[in-house]
Design an enzyme around this catalytic site. Sequence first.
Site, PDB file in Angstrom:
ATOM      1  N   LEU A 110      -2.357   4.698  -0.041  1.00 33.22           N
ATOM      2  CA  LEU A 110      -4.127   4.389  -0.134  1.00 33.22           C
ATOM      3  C   LEU A 110      -4.458   3.223  -0.182  1.00 33.22           C
ATOM      4  CD1 LEU A 110      -6.600   6.057  -1.184  1.00 33.22           C
ATOM      5  CD2 LEU A 110      -6.499   5.584  -3.166  1.00 33.22           C
ATOM      6  N   HIS A 111      -4.846   2.583   0.922  1.00 36.30           N
ATOM      7  CA  HIS A 111      -4.737   1.287   1.299  1.00 36.30           C
ATOM      8  C   HIS A 111      -5.301   0.336   1.441  1.00 36.30           C
ATOM      9  CE1 HIS A 111      -1.417   2.986   4.041  1.00 36.30           C
ATOM     10  NE2 HIS A 111      -2.033   3.472   4.443  1.00 36.30           N
ATOM     11  N   ASP A 112      -6.633   0.572   1.874  1.00 37.21           N
ATOM     12  CA  ASP A 112      -7.962  -0.737   1.306  1.00 37.21           C
ATOM     13  C   ASP A 112      -7.914  -0.282  -0.185  1.00 37.21           C
ATOM     14  OD1 ASP A 112      -7.331  -0.469   4.237  1.00 37.21           O
ATOM     15  OD2 ASP A 112      -9.564   1.080   4.799  1.00 37.21           O
TER      16      ASP A 112
ATOM     17  N   ASN B 280      -6.673  -1.524  -2.353  1.00 37.72           N
ATOM     18  CA  ASN B 280      -5.482  -2.708  -3.317  1.00 37.72           C
ATOM     19  C   ASN B 280      -6.618  -3.464  -2.772  1.00 37.72           C
ATOM     20  OD1 ASN B 280      -3.214  -1.440  -3.785  1.00 37.72           O
ATOM     21  ND2 ASN B 280      -3.365  -0.584  -1.797  1.00 37.72           N
TER      22      ASN B 280
ATOM     23  N   THR C 151       0.721  -1.287   0.224  1.00 38.65           N
ATOM     24  CA  THR C 151       0.232   0.044  -0.383  1.00 38.65           C
ATOM     25  C   THR C 151       0.343   1.269  -0.345  1.00 38.65           C
ATOM     26  OG1 THR C 151      -0.210  -0.095   2.563  1.00 38.65           O
ATOM     27  CG2 THR C 151      -1.825  -1.039   0.813  1.00 38.65           C
TER      28      THR C 151
END
Length: 313
Positions: free
Chosen positions: A240-242, A244, A194
Site C-alpha cells: 500500500l504505497h501512497d 505512507n 512501501t
Amino acid sequence: MPQKIIIDTDPGQDDALAILLALASPEIEVLGITAAAGNVPVTLTSKNIRKVCELAGRTDVKVFAGCEGPMEGSLFTAEYVHGATGMDGADLPEPTMPLEPQHGVDFIIETLMAHEPGTVTICTLGPMTNLGTALDREPAIAARIQQIVLMGGGLFEGGNVTPAAEFNIFVDPKAAKICFGCGAPIVMMPLDVTHQTLTTAKRVAAIKALGTPLAEAVVGWLEFFERFDEQKYGTDGGPLHDPNVIAYLLKPELYEGRLCNVEIETDSALTKGMTVADWWGVTTRPKNATFMRHVDADGFYALLTERLARLPV
C-alpha cells in the site's frame, strides 16, 4: 496549527486511501488537491479525486486538473494494475462537486507565492509533472516550499515497472529530476518502505470491521488492487504505497531512513526513471533527499484504520 499541504495525485486505489487519511486528520489542512496524469489519464484522476472527497463528506476541498502528460514524451498509464477507471473495486457515484477552473500548476504556484515561505508542504503521490512544471515555470517557489514528501523510487527493492524504475518516477523522469534538484527539502517513500506495508488479510479485516459504507469501499479497492501484486510478489496482500506519505506527516516516528544524494536517470533506455540513491555515501554529491528505508507497518495500519473510522467527518 495544522500542517498546510497540497496533495498532487493520480488516483489509484492507494492514492484514494492517502487522500482519505489526510482528510480524516485534523493535524493536516488540505489547501487543495491537484490531479496528475499517471495511473490513468487526468480526465479520470480529476474525477476520482472528487469521488473520494465526496465519499469522505468533504465537498469543500478544492480540486484542480493538472497536466495531461509528462514534460517529455508520451503518457504511460497503469490500468493493468488499477483497472479501467483507476479505482476499480468500489462502485462510487459520479461526482457532483465541480472542478476548479484554475489549472493545477497555476494553483501550486499561486498558493506557494501567497503563503509565508516554509509553511506549505507538497505531497506528490503520482508522477511529479505538475510540481516539475510549476518549478520550471516559476523557480522562485522552490525556496518557499516547506518540504516535498513523495511516494516514488526505490533502491534495494529495484523497480516495479522496469527492473530499475518505480512507476511514478518512470512516467515523468524529467519532472522528478527538476524536483530533486530544486533545493527544497525532500522526503521520499520508496518501494523499499512501501513493500513493507502489505495489505494482509488481518489488516484488511480490521478495516472491514469498521462496518461503514466508506470502509466497504476501501476494502473493495484493496481487494482489487492487491491481486496484481500478490501474484507478482507471492505475498499475503500487496504493498500500500501512497498513504505512507500522509502517515509520515502524522507520525514521522514510524519511519527510519537517512539523508543522502538521489539523482534521477533521464537518458538511459535501460534505466530511465531510476532513482540513483547514494545510500552508502560513495560519492561527494550533495545530500538532497531523506530516503526512507524502514517502517513500523503495524503502527502504520493502526493509524490508517483509526483515521478511516472517523469518516465521513
